[in-house]
Write an enzyme that holds these catalytic residues in place. Structure first.
Site, short mmCIF file in Angstrom:
data_model
loop_
_atom_site.label_atom_id
_atom_site.label_comp_id
_atom_site.label_asym_id
_atom_site.label_seq_id
_atom_site.Cartn_x
_atom_site.Cartn_y
_atom_site.Cartn_z
N GLU A 266 2.40 -35.05 -25.46
CA GLU A 266 3.65 -35.15 -26.29
C GLU A 266 4.03 -36.53 -26.03
O GLU A 266 3.94 -37.35 -24.76
CB GLU A 266 4.51 -34.34 -25.30
CG GLU A 266 4.80 -32.92 -25.63
CD GLU A 266 5.62 -32.32 -24.82
OE1 GLU A 266 7.00 -32.91 -24.29
OE2 GLU A 266 5.46 -31.08 -24.13
N GLU A 320 15.07 -28.81 -33.21
CA GLU A 320 15.18 -27.47 -32.75
C GLU A 320 16.59 -27.18 -32.35
O GLU A 320 17.15 -27.62 -31.15
CB GLU A 320 14.17 -27.25 -31.76
CG GLU A 320 12.71 -27.13 -31.99
CD GLU A 320 11.81 -27.12 -30.86
OE1 GLU A 320 11.50 -26.15 -30.35
OE2 GLU A 320 11.13 -28.01 -30.62
N LYS A 323 18.01 -25.61 -28.52
CA LYS A 323 17.47 -26.21 -27.36
C LYS A 323 18.69 -26.87 -26.52
O LYS A 323 19.77 -27.17 -27.09
CB LYS A 323 16.66 -27.41 -27.50
CG LYS A 323 15.05 -27.43 -27.91
CD LYS A 323 14.14 -28.35 -27.40
CE LYS A 323 12.76 -27.62 -26.96
NZ LYS A 323 11.89 -28.77 -26.61
N GLU A 329 17.65 -33.88 -27.48
CA GLU A 329 16.93 -32.60 -27.29
C GLU A 329 16.42 -32.00 -28.47
O GLU A 329 15.46 -31.23 -28.64
CB GLU A 329 17.17 -31.78 -26.13
CG GLU A 329 17.07 -32.67 -24.67
CD GLU A 329 15.68 -32.88 -24.21
OE1 GLU A 329 14.72 -31.64 -24.65
OE2 GLU A 329 15.64 -33.67 -23.42
#
Ligand SMILES: *[C@@H]1O[C@H](CO)[C@@H](O)[C@H](O)[C@H]1NC(C)=O
Ligand SMILES: *[C@@H]1O[C@H](CO)[C@@H](O)[C@H](O)[C@H]1NC(C)=O
Ligand SMILES: *[C@@H]1O[C@H](CO)[C@@H](O)[C@H](O)[C@H]1NC(C)=O
Length: 379
Positions: A266, A320, A323, A329
């Site tokens: 990641e 997303e 999250k 984030e």
């Protein structure tokens, strides 16, 4: 138009050369992504799999679980898939019967059609500080490996686990880095031994994004900058990712495992954060991820690991929206839920990359057609 017809090999060649150079500029090497799904607005997995394989140069995907719908979606796409055993399942996996059952139900039905390359046991387990998870991590990896051997899948599917850089006690300068005391001999050394014995990579999640300040923004984004010299080795670091990777390398070397391959499981950069944060916008994210792809695939390597490429998974495929935590984030996505790119860094397959990816003679035919078309346009 006679001109075009007569024209010639030289013109066709010109077309080829133009196309080939465009392809090189595009960086044909594939790249990986993390396909997280903490969102309520994402397209169905089958649509995502089709999009990735037909329209992008993304050729490997990491999933955060072993969702059967996902594994089915990537069937016949050729995309290399890594699945994850969620952290809470790790203690159970030390039970061989459980591990066999897990393989039987989560993996076996898909191996014929889906290009499954890796099973990741948990994510950033050591950083959870959960004693049970940490103490069962390596035994779970070993037990799952035993089950893989019994299913004759051990040569095709490897087992690893991604680690945060929180496993390092110090990371600066890179050459002096070590793993945290206690974890180093009790967990990390057996893990590295297991990975070495099973020909599997050590996976880490280095995030310059979580380490930079206004002063080190250029260094974090791979922009030209004065760099930072490791006084111990005299080596100059001109980007933060190299320093982070070399810190991991030094810690591995300290335990005698410097020849293990390192995979970047990641890394990424968001497009949006709390308003006051400097260096967060779509163009900075495009700079980080675009420069990252070029750097890890260039073969330049790092100061302590010269002449290497790194298998790399960008975080993340999508924004997303569900999250928790800070705004960033929810905004790491390379793509919006409607599949439009958040910014352009050459991830989309153009006609050019399709042509170059196709094998001869089909590719030659296509090249010729495209070349002739170009000549037609120029004429
Ligand atoms: C091991 O797993 C199997 C299958 O899930 C289960 O039936 C069995 O009770 C487990 N054994 C132990 C010791 O937990
Ligand atoms: C897993 O599948 C194999 C082959 O079908 C079977 O022999 C084995 O009993 C299964 N194991 C478990 C624990 O379900
Ligand atoms: C890396 O590649 C360069 C250029 O090809 C070469 O001069 C150098 O010796 C290589 N270094 C290592 C450690 O292989």
């Amino acid at each position: 138009m006679e001109k075009a017809v007569g024209a010639s090999f030289a013109s066709i060649l010109k077309g080829y050369i133009l196309l080939l150079s465009l392809s090189l500029l595009q960086g044909l090497q594939g790249i990986g992504v993390n396909y997280g799904t903490v969102a309520d607005n994402l397209p169905p997995p089958s649509q995502v799999a089709k999009f990735l394989s037909e329209s992008t140069i993304i050729d490997r995907v990491r999933l955060f679980d072993a969702n059967p719908e996902m594994l089915q979606a990537f069937a016949h796409t050729g995309i290399a898939i890594s699945i994850t055993v969620p952290n809470d399942q790790i203690p159970h996996l030390t039970n061989l019967t459980f591990a066999q059952q897990w393989l039987n139900t989560s993996v076996q039905p898909f191996v014929a059609s889906t290009n499954l390359i890796r099973i990741l046991v948990g994510n950033e387990v050591i950083s959870t500080a959960n004693k049970l998870l940490i103490s069962t991590l390596v035994p779970a990896m070993q037990t799952l490996y035993t089950a893989l051997i019994e299913s004759s899948l051990d040569h095709r599917i490897k087992i690893s686990t991604p680690n945060s850089l929180g496993i390092l006690s110090n990371s600066s300068p890179p050459s002096t880095s070590k793993f945290r005391q206690g974890y180093d001999t009790h967990v990390i050394k057996p893990m590295l031994s297991f990975l070495e014995a099973t020909d599997s990579p050590f996976m880490v999640n280095p995030y310059p994004f979580f380490d930079y300040t206004a002063e080190t923004l250029d260094y974090a984004l791979f922009r030209p900058n004065a760099g930072d010299v490791d006084q111990n080795t005299g080596l100059r670091y001109t980007n933060m990712l190299d320093a982070q990777l070399d810190a991991v390398y030094s810690a591995m070397k300290d335990l005698g495992f410097e020849s293990l391959e390192i995979v970047i499981a990641e890394t990424g950069w968001p497009t949006l954060c709390e308003a006051q944060q400097v260096g967060v916008d779509p163009s900075s994210a495009a700079e980080f991820n675009g420069n990252l792809i070029r750097h890890v695939s260039s073969g330049v390597g790092t100061p302590l690991m010269p002449n290497r490429t790194f298998e790399t998974y960008i975080f993340a495929l999508f924004d997303e929206d569900l999250k928790p935590g800070p705004i960033c984030e929810r905004n790491f996505g390379l793509f919006k839920p409607n599949l439009t790119p958040s910014y352009n860094i050459g991830l989309m397959k153009s006609t050019v990359t399709v042509v170059a990816a196709a094998g001869a003679p089909y590719g030659v035919f296509l090249l010729t057609v495209v070349g002739l078309t170009l000549i037609g346009l120029w004429a």
